[in-house]
Design a protein around this motif. Structure first.
Motif, PDB file in Angstrom:
ATOM      1  N   LEU A 101     -32.243  46.125  -5.991  1.00 29.56           N
ATOM      2  CA  LEU A 101     -33.891  45.896  -5.944  1.00 29.56           C
ATOM      3  C   LEU A 101     -34.721  46.871  -5.330  1.00 29.56           C
ATOM      4  O   LEU A 101     -35.665  47.212  -5.841  1.00 29.56           O
ATOM      5  CB  LEU A 101     -34.068  44.586  -5.188  1.00 29.56           C
ATOM      6  N   THR A 102     -34.037  47.517  -4.139  1.00 26.79           N
ATOM      7  CA  THR A 102     -34.744  48.824  -3.808  1.00 26.79           C
ATOM      8  C   THR A 102     -34.950  49.897  -4.782  1.00 26.79           C
ATOM      9  O   THR A 102     -36.079  50.553  -4.775  1.00 26.79           O
ATOM     10  CB  THR A 102     -34.112  49.130  -2.499  1.00 26.79           C
ATOM     11  N   PRO A 126     -38.110  39.394  -6.618  1.00 29.15           N
ATOM     12  CA  PRO A 126     -38.711  40.533  -5.833  1.00 29.15           C
ATOM     13  C   PRO A 126     -39.212  41.483  -6.741  1.00 29.15           C
ATOM     14  O   PRO A 126     -40.123  42.310  -6.378  1.00 29.15           O
ATOM     15  CB  PRO A 126     -37.663  41.102  -5.026  1.00 29.15           C
ATOM     16  N   LEU A 127     -38.786  41.709  -7.914  1.00 28.34           N
ATOM     17  CA  LEU A 127     -39.273  42.733  -8.921  1.00 28.34           C
ATOM     18  C   LEU A 127     -40.017  42.000 -10.012  1.00 28.34           C
ATOM     19  O   LEU A 127     -39.690  40.712 -10.580  1.00 28.34           O
ATOM     20  CB  LEU A 127     -38.264  43.364  -9.591  1.00 28.34           C
ATOM     21  N   PRO A 128     -41.232  42.580 -10.501  1.00 31.72           N
ATOM     22  CA  PRO A 128     -42.054  42.021 -11.400  1.00 31.72           C
ATOM     23  C   PRO A 128     -41.229  42.068 -12.792  1.00 31.72           C
ATOM     24  O   PRO A 128     -40.405  42.856 -12.996  1.00 31.72           O
ATOM     25  CB  PRO A 128     -43.216  42.984 -11.470  1.00 31.72           C
ATOM     26  N   SER A 129     -41.576  41.340 -13.839  1.00 34.53           N
ATOM     27  CA  SER A 129     -40.943  40.994 -15.059  1.00 34.53           C
ATOM     28  C   SER A 129     -41.774  41.471 -16.094  1.00 34.53           C
ATOM     29  O   SER A 129     -43.246  41.325 -16.070  1.00 34.53           O
ATOM     30  CB  SER A 129     -40.282  39.823 -15.406  1.00 34.53           C
ATOM     31  N   SER A 149     -43.753  41.764  -0.399  1.00 41.81           N
ATOM     32  CA  SER A 149     -43.167  40.934   0.797  1.00 41.81           C
ATOM     33  C   SER A 149     -41.724  40.271   0.386  1.00 41.81           C
ATOM     34  O   SER A 149     -40.955  40.202   1.279  1.00 41.81           O
ATOM     35  CB  SER A 149     -44.106  39.641   0.826  1.00 41.81           C
ATOM     36  N   ARG A 150     -41.541  39.956  -0.814  1.00 43.63           N
ATOM     37  CA  ARG A 150     -40.080  39.528  -1.383  1.00 43.63           C
ATOM     38  C   ARG A 150     -39.052  40.443  -1.108  1.00 43.63           C
ATOM     39  O   ARG A 150     -38.063  40.227  -0.709  1.00 43.63           O
ATOM     40  CB  ARG A 150     -40.137  38.805  -2.496  1.00 43.63           C
ATOM     41  N   LEU A 151     -39.681  42.075  -1.461  1.00 42.68           N
ATOM     42  CA  LEU A 151     -38.550  43.012  -1.280  1.00 42.68           C
ATOM     43  C   LEU A 151     -38.177  43.112   0.121  1.00 42.68           C
ATOM     44  O   LEU A 151     -37.090  43.418   0.457  1.00 42.68           O
ATOM     45  CB  LEU A 151     -39.374  44.367  -2.219  1.00 42.68           C
TER      46      LEU A 151
END
Length: 366
Positions: A257-258, A325-328, A339-341
């Motif tokens: 994710l990072t 956490p990542l947009p789709s 904030s989710r990340l």
């Protein structure tokens, strides 16, 4: 204020009440606070007044009143109520700030989050049989108590078929062989403490050849020491049924994710947006992590850390699936994504730090 902070605040109130002669009772080593159950009052509850009432010679309600007036004025405490026969119920100020404080603490302390100095005045001398599960358990216990500030020496019986080379591959070190005196020469107040889990039923060499070091350590440490350790091929299964794989996969996912966020040009932020209810189980587990590590060290129980990491991994995936956490697609990164990340990265840090205390690696790619 985290649950660990609240526990220390209540314990400090007990110490003050005893020092001021308002309460005459033995000082507890720690105070346990728990999330209020559905239908209950406040954010957290504590039964310390009931615990102290007998020794204090006072009704639990009176003990609760003595403690309430000493806790209520502490920073971070919004309201303290007395419920039932003498339970203390706490409502905290600014719960969102508390969540941010936990995330900021993890980001600041890294894999050392949850380490502390509660045992800094303690010296332990552990002694174990020349057997692989005893050796690995003693090593994990050493890591835990050292993380809480203690000093440790480990000795091993001289007889047995195990070799130092195989133990070294498992990350085990021994300070001395043979049965030492019943107290440590460096500290006569440190008695010899035996480490005696149920034996593995296999040698280190056999386990290393079949499972490798990480799965071997997990298999030996995940069960409580009084239970038999299942050491079958299920420890190598790459699926959710294998808790070790689940934990390591969760950590690898946080690293992915990072990398994905960096490719999209955004970074985490702990104060970017509030979390919804789907994040609460994960946030609570992260806040409770220091207490779990201290309890595992006090009870010499690495299995408690293993269970904590399983819970964190499961809560992370539940959060991840509910709040990606990542947009789709064509979605742009928002404050909510940042904030989710931040929460995902925090969970990964806790997972890696916990595995390290168990002597197990956390690969960034699986």
């Amino acid at each position: 204020m985290t649950p660990a902070d609240l526990s220390r605040t209540v314990l400090h109130a007990v110490h003050r009440a005893v020092a001021e002669n308002a309460l005459r009772a033995p000082l507890p080593a720690r105070v346990r606070v728990e999330r209020t159950r559905p239908g209950g009052s406040g954010d957290y509850a504590c039964a310390v007044a009931l615990q102290l009432a007998g020794d204090a010679g006072l009704p639990a309600l009176e003990v609760a009143r003595i403690l309430r007036e000493r806790v209520a004025a502490e920073p971070g405490i919004g309201r303290v109520e007395i419920t039932g026969p003498g339970f203390l119920s706490f409502t905290l100020d600014a719960p969102d700030d508390s969540d941010q404080a936990v995330l900021d603490a993890v980001r600041e302390q890294g894999s050392a989050y949850g380490h502390g100095g509660a045992l800094r005045d303690e010296v332990f001398q552990f002694h174990h049989a020349r057997e692989v599960r005893a050796a690995v358990t003693a090593d994990a216990v050493r890591r835990l108590v050292v993380s809480q500030g203690a000093r440790v020496r480990i000795s091993c019986e001289g007889a047995g078929e195990e070799g130092e080379a195989e133990w070294g591959l498992l990350g085990v070190t021994v300070d001395a062989y043979g049965t030492p005196p019943v107290t440590s020469p460096a500290d006569p107040s440190a008695p010899l403490i035996p480490v005696r889990p149920v034996p593995a039923g296999a040698t280190a060499r056999e386990l290393l050849e079949r499972l490798g070091p990480d799965a071997t350590r997990w298999g030996l440490l995940r069960p409580a020491s009084h239970d038999r350790a299942p050491l079958g091929d299920e420890l190598l299964v790459q699926g959710e049924a294998n808790p070790l794989f689940l934990i390591r996969y969760a950590y690898a996912r946080t690293r992915a994710l990072t990398r994905g966020a960096a490719a999209l040009g955004f970074t985490p932020a702990t104060d970017a947006a509030p979390y919804d209810s789907s994040a609460r189980p994960l946030l609570d587990l992260l806040a409770d992590h220091p207490r779990v590590l201290l309890a595992a060290a006090r009870h010499r129980a690495p299995d408690r850390v293993a269970r904590q990491l399983e819970a964190v991994a499961n809560a992370f995936f539940d959060f991840h699936d509910s709040c990606p956490p990542l947009p789709s697609g064509d979605e742009k990164p928002s404050a909510a994504h940042r904030s989710r990340l931040a929460l995902a990265e925090t969970a990964g840090t806790v997972l890696a730090g916990g595995l390290s205390l168990l002597g197990i690696s956390a690969p960034a790619h699986l």
